[in-house]
Write an enzyme that holds these catalytic residues in place. Structure first.
Site, short mmCIF file in Angstrom:
data_model
loop_
_atom_site.label_atom_id
_atom_site.label_comp_id
_atom_site.label_asym_id
_atom_site.label_seq_id
_atom_site.Cartn_x
_atom_site.Cartn_y
_atom_site.Cartn_z
N ASP A 268 -20.46 41.31 55.68
CA ASP A 268 -19.87 42.49 55.08
C ASP A 268 -20.99 43.49 54.81
OD1 ASP A 268 -17.86 44.06 53.91
OD2 ASP A 268 -18.32 43.29 51.92
N ASP B 17 -16.93 39.87 49.86
CA ASP B 17 -16.79 39.90 48.41
C ASP B 17 -15.38 40.23 47.95
OD1 ASP B 17 -16.70 42.51 49.19
OD2 ASP B 17 -18.42 43.18 48.02
N ASP C 223 -11.49 39.76 52.40
CA ASP C 223 -12.41 38.88 53.13
C ASP C 223 -12.00 37.41 53.06
OD1 ASP C 223 -14.24 40.99 53.83
OD2 ASP C 223 -14.96 40.94 51.77
#
Length: 898
Positions: A328, A639, A643
């Site tokens: 990410d 996070d 996700d």
């Protein structure tokens, strides 16, 4: 109500479709009927097997079957202590597996908790607060700053409404919301007329019709994806399972052959069965499960010291097998703190150092000198406009600066502080007396302030460049002078900054203002442009080095984010993921690009691309699956709630400890306590070391197990007396595994561990060269033990004395061979004797045990041993030393990495 078209309908059409009222909402009676029809607004609980099935599943493994058989056999031989140890190992592994599986399932419960809140609804024309679980489709929901959105809502009214959707979509800044009708093809992240369950309202107020509740919301869709995502076996468990299956077959075949040969040769059935049992006991590596568990546990401890907390123990080894890291962007590769990088004024451009919301850093002019507003008046007014026309607050806690408010406003406060204008000082000197708030239609914010020094008033403004230019009739020079506005130069500067992926806001001021003229209608054309502030969520300090280290280690890094493509590409270029031509080469793909790809082109495109921007949770999940289908071992970081499905599907999911949601943490295998990508690289290094040490243990223990089994087989073939007994075999296996073999778990990482490529997922646990070495040592053990046993018997030693010598030979060879196994490629002499002090302690412990086994009467009676002569010890040590020399010669001749 699983309808995904509400964003494409006008507000009044949605009201009609759901048979509601945009002003009065549902009637109480209708709300009750719909609650009975659609059910409560909660996510369904996790489903799965019952408690008993989950417990039994922990024993479903070939190696466990082998151990259970070993435990039963040792119990049948009345070796109750050894049997208890074996069963204890099996039970410990089952308990660990059960606990880890239970923890993983809490990801679904975390998602359910996100929608438990209180909702404000209008029912029968009256505004009331109800538990969010009682919300139903058609309810008129009211939201305001600081509240959590309780369901998926189609807006019918919005006033200055902004929503933080980062946990759901990955968008790094709050999103402005309005009731505008959108194209049906608009992705979730761009549906500005929709509010989604679980997101947070940061400013403004709005009202809308609940169009989906419970499992039908976007959060519910992610809940289903998390539940459906398969928890994959780790590379180690896959290899151990295959190894165990082969070992099981070999043991059963050898035991059957031993029994058959013994019967054919006319030996007694009981005696032959005892021999077959001895062979099976010898061939089973009883210490392997304990070695795996302890080695992984040591890896867990080492990673914790490097700020990586492991939630599932096998993930330690998986890191060492990783071939692709899908990271990410926000908070992992970047600071997750918007930072002004450049300040542009009509006469000068200033570079800004330092990152985040802290006060570290300064502004530098073109000559590199530190610049302040005291000399550069346009810079002063630009910073003043950013700090004064601002609703954010920076607070310090837990050793870091945190933001309350909009990230762009936080960045403006921080850069003003670097230029000498602290927010408290600005407030004291220029208290605010009026505000024209930001709105999605207005695209700017303006504030009226009183100047405590002069008693007059001033106006400050910030916002989108085009809108601020519409408010300005002039621009400010470096010395504070006023000159005609040059819109072309301003727009050219914006274009250049935006091309670098920077978010650009313009600032303006009116140093002497008439308070009576501070209205939205009178403001256009009266202000003076002071400059531009260009900002970005900057890369973490160690991100570029970590990406480079991963590349050296043969690991591909890909960025997968819900943010915009230009922003993602800019960050990727700064950390070395992309070169200047990356976007043209198809290395940056958006969610729309992925949707448009035909199935046959999808895998190749995924392999080629390095940045995936504006992707949905389903697309993240599919990306991970596509990489796994191509044989990759995938680590996925994240996070947010969006996700969680991909974190669960990945071979190893990595969540952020500071900024991550509880849902992401519960779905992950590992949590980074510092949210830093560089920690992943450190964890990969530790993971490789763990796998190395496990391989070393297997290479060390198998020759003994094979040698013990072959000694029994040779005795049956020759019709001779057994050189070692089953109880003696158990002594060798259990004591050496604990005192010697487990010491390899403490072996330091070898030099250059991050300079070699990842292990090929298809590569077997033991390479051909290692198999040859295992067979070589096994052959030396068989030959040496038979020679020694025969020699001792030929010189008049009793049967217990000869067997004791053979037992000590096995242990002595293992002890010498242990030093060789500290490295599979390098000479034991090059490593030094004291590089692993745990091995020295283990050698001393094992030696004491062997002396007790040989000379203590109680041990003699228990294990059928007897004292041996000094000459026998010399022969034992000589054979052990010869074995060590042969292994060293084998390493030297091969000169290849195994």
């Amino acid at each position: 109500m699983a309808d995904d078209t509400h964003h494409g309908l006008a507000a009044h059409e949605v009201v009609l479709l759901l048979q509601s009222d945009a002003d009065r909402g549902l009637g109480p009676g209708e709300a009750e009927r719909r609650l009975e029809r659609f059910g409560p607004n909660v996510l369904p609980p996790a489903t799965g097997g019952g408690l008993l099935w989950r417990v039994l599943r922990q024993f479903h493994h070939p190696l466990v079957y082998v151990l259970l058989v070993a435990g039963a056999i040792t119990a049948a031989l009345s070796a109750y202590v050894d049997s208890a140890v074996i069963f204890a190992v099996v039970l410990l592994n089952a308990v660990i597996g059960f606990v880890q599986e239970s923890k993983a399932e809490t990801a679904l419960e975390g998602l359910r908790a996100m929608v438990r809140t209180t909702a404000t609804v209008v029912r029968g024309g009256r505004e009331r607060n109800v538990p969010s679980s009682e919300l139903v489709p058609g309810d008129l929901v009211v939201v305001e700053a600081g509240g959590k959105v309780p369901a998926d809502v189609r807006l019918v009214r919005a006033s200055e409404l902004r929503v933080d959707e980062s946990a759901l979509t990955g968008e790094s800044v709050p999103v402005a919301k309005d009731e505008t009708v959108l194209d049906l093809r608009t992705p979730v992240a761009d549906r500005r007329n929709m509010l989604h369950s679980g997101t947070l309202v940061t400013s403004g107020r709005g009202a809308g019709i609940a169009v989906a509740t419970g499992a039908e919301t976007e959060l519910g869709r992610i809940h289903r994806l998390v539940g459906a995502a398969e928890r994959l076996a780790t590379p180690l468990t896959v290899k151990l399972a295959a190894f165990s299956r082969i070992l099981t077959v070999v043991i059963l075949v050898l035991a059957a052959v031993t029994f058959a040969i013994g019967v054919v040769r006319g030996r007694g059935v009981v005696e032959t069965f005892t021999s077959a049992v001895a062979l099976a006991v010898g061939a089973i590596p009883e210490g392997l499960p304990a070695a795996v568990t302890i080695t992984l546990a040591i890896g867990v401890a080492r990673m914790a010291r490097r700020r990586a907390v492991i939630r599932r123990m096998p993930a330690v080894e998986t890191l060492g097998s990783t071939t692709v890291i899908c990271s990410d962007k926000t908070g992992t590769l970047t600071e997750n703190q918007m930072t002004v990088q450049t300040v542009w004024t009509p006469d000068d451009v200033f570079d800004v150092t330092g990152s985040g919301y802290g006060g570290d850093g300064a502004l530098h002019d073109a000559a590199g000198a530190v610049a302040t507003g005291g000399v550069h008046r346009a810079l002063h007014w630009c910073l003043l406009a950013g700090a004064g026309c601002n609703d954010a607050v920076l607070v310090r806690g837990d050793g870091r600066w945190d933001l309350v408010g909009d990230p762009t406003e936080g960045a403006m406060l921080a850069v003003a502080g670097k230029g000498g204008l602290s927010a408290p000082a600005v407030t004291r000197r220029h208290p605010r007396v009026g505000t024209i708030p930001f709105s999605s239609e207005r695209q700017y914010m303006a504030t009226l302030h009183r100047d405590t020094d002069t008693g007059g008033h001033l106006v400050l403004a910030k916002g989108a460049t085009e809108r601020i230019l519409g408010l300005c009739g002039a621009q400010m020079a470096a010395d504070g002078g006023i000159r005609p506005l040059d819109p072309g130069a301003v727009l050219a500067a914006v274009e250049g900054l935006a091309a670098s992926g920077l978010r650009v806001l313009a600032t303006a001021a009116l140093p002497s203002a008439d308070p009576g003229a501070f209205t939205e209608r009178q403001l256009p054309g009266t202000l003076v442009l002071t400059g531009l502030q260009a900002m970005l969520d900057p890369p973490r300090a160690g991100a570029a080095a970590a990406v480079s280290a991963c590349r050296t280690a043969g690991i591909t890094v890909k960025m997968i984010t819900g943010d915009h493509a230009a922003t993602a590409a800019a960050v990727a270029a700064r950390i070395g993921l992309l070169d200047a031509s990356g976007a043209r080469e198809g290395q940056v793909l958006t969610g729309a690009d992925l949707t448009a790809l035909p199935d046959h082109a999808y895998p190749a495109a995924v392999d080629r691309a390095r940045v995936f921007a504006r992707v949905s949770p389903e697309q993240k999940l599919r990306l991970v699956q596509a990489l796994q289908e191509r044989g990759q071992v995938v680590a996925m970081t994240g996070d947010g709630v969006n996700d969680a499905p991909a974190l669960r599907q990945a071979n190893i999911g990595i969540a952020m400890g500071r900024g991550g949601t509880e849902v992401a943490k519960d779905a992950a295998d590992m949590v980074l306590t510092d949210d830093d990508f560089a920690t992943i690289e450190a964890a990969v290094e530790e993971g490789r070391g763990v796998f190395d040490n496990l391989t070393k243990f297997i290479v060390w223990t198998l020759p003994t197990n094979m040698g013990e089994g072959l000694v029994i087989l040779v005795a049956i073939l020759l019709g001779a007396t057994l050189p070692i007994l089953p109880t003696q075999i158990l002594w060798i296996n259990m004591t050496t595994a604990v005192a010697l073999g487990l010491m390899l778990a403490f072996e330091p990482k070898e030099a250059g561990i991050m300079s070699r490529p990842p292990r090929d997922p298809a590569r077997p646990l033991l390479t051909g060269a290692l198999v040859v070495r295992i067979l070589l040592v096994s052959a030396l053990l068989v030959a040496g033990s038979w020679w020694l046993f025969t020699w001792e018997r030929g010189t008049g030693a009793s049967l217990p004395e000869a067997r004791t010598a053979a037992v000590n030979l096995f242990v002595a060879v293992e002890l010498f061979y242990l030093f060789s196994c500290r490295s599979l490629t390098r000479s034991a002499w090059r490593l030094g004797l004291f590089g692993n002090r745990w091995i020295i302690a283990g050698v001393i412990t094992q030696t004491a045990g062997q002396l007790a086994l040989t000379y203590l009467p109680a041990m003699n009676r228990l294990f059928d041993t007897a004292p041996v002569s000094g000459e026998a010890w010399l022969r034992i040590l000589g054979i052990a030393a010869l074995t060590a020399l042969v292994v060293a010669a084998d390493k030297r001749l091969r000169h290849q990495r195994l």
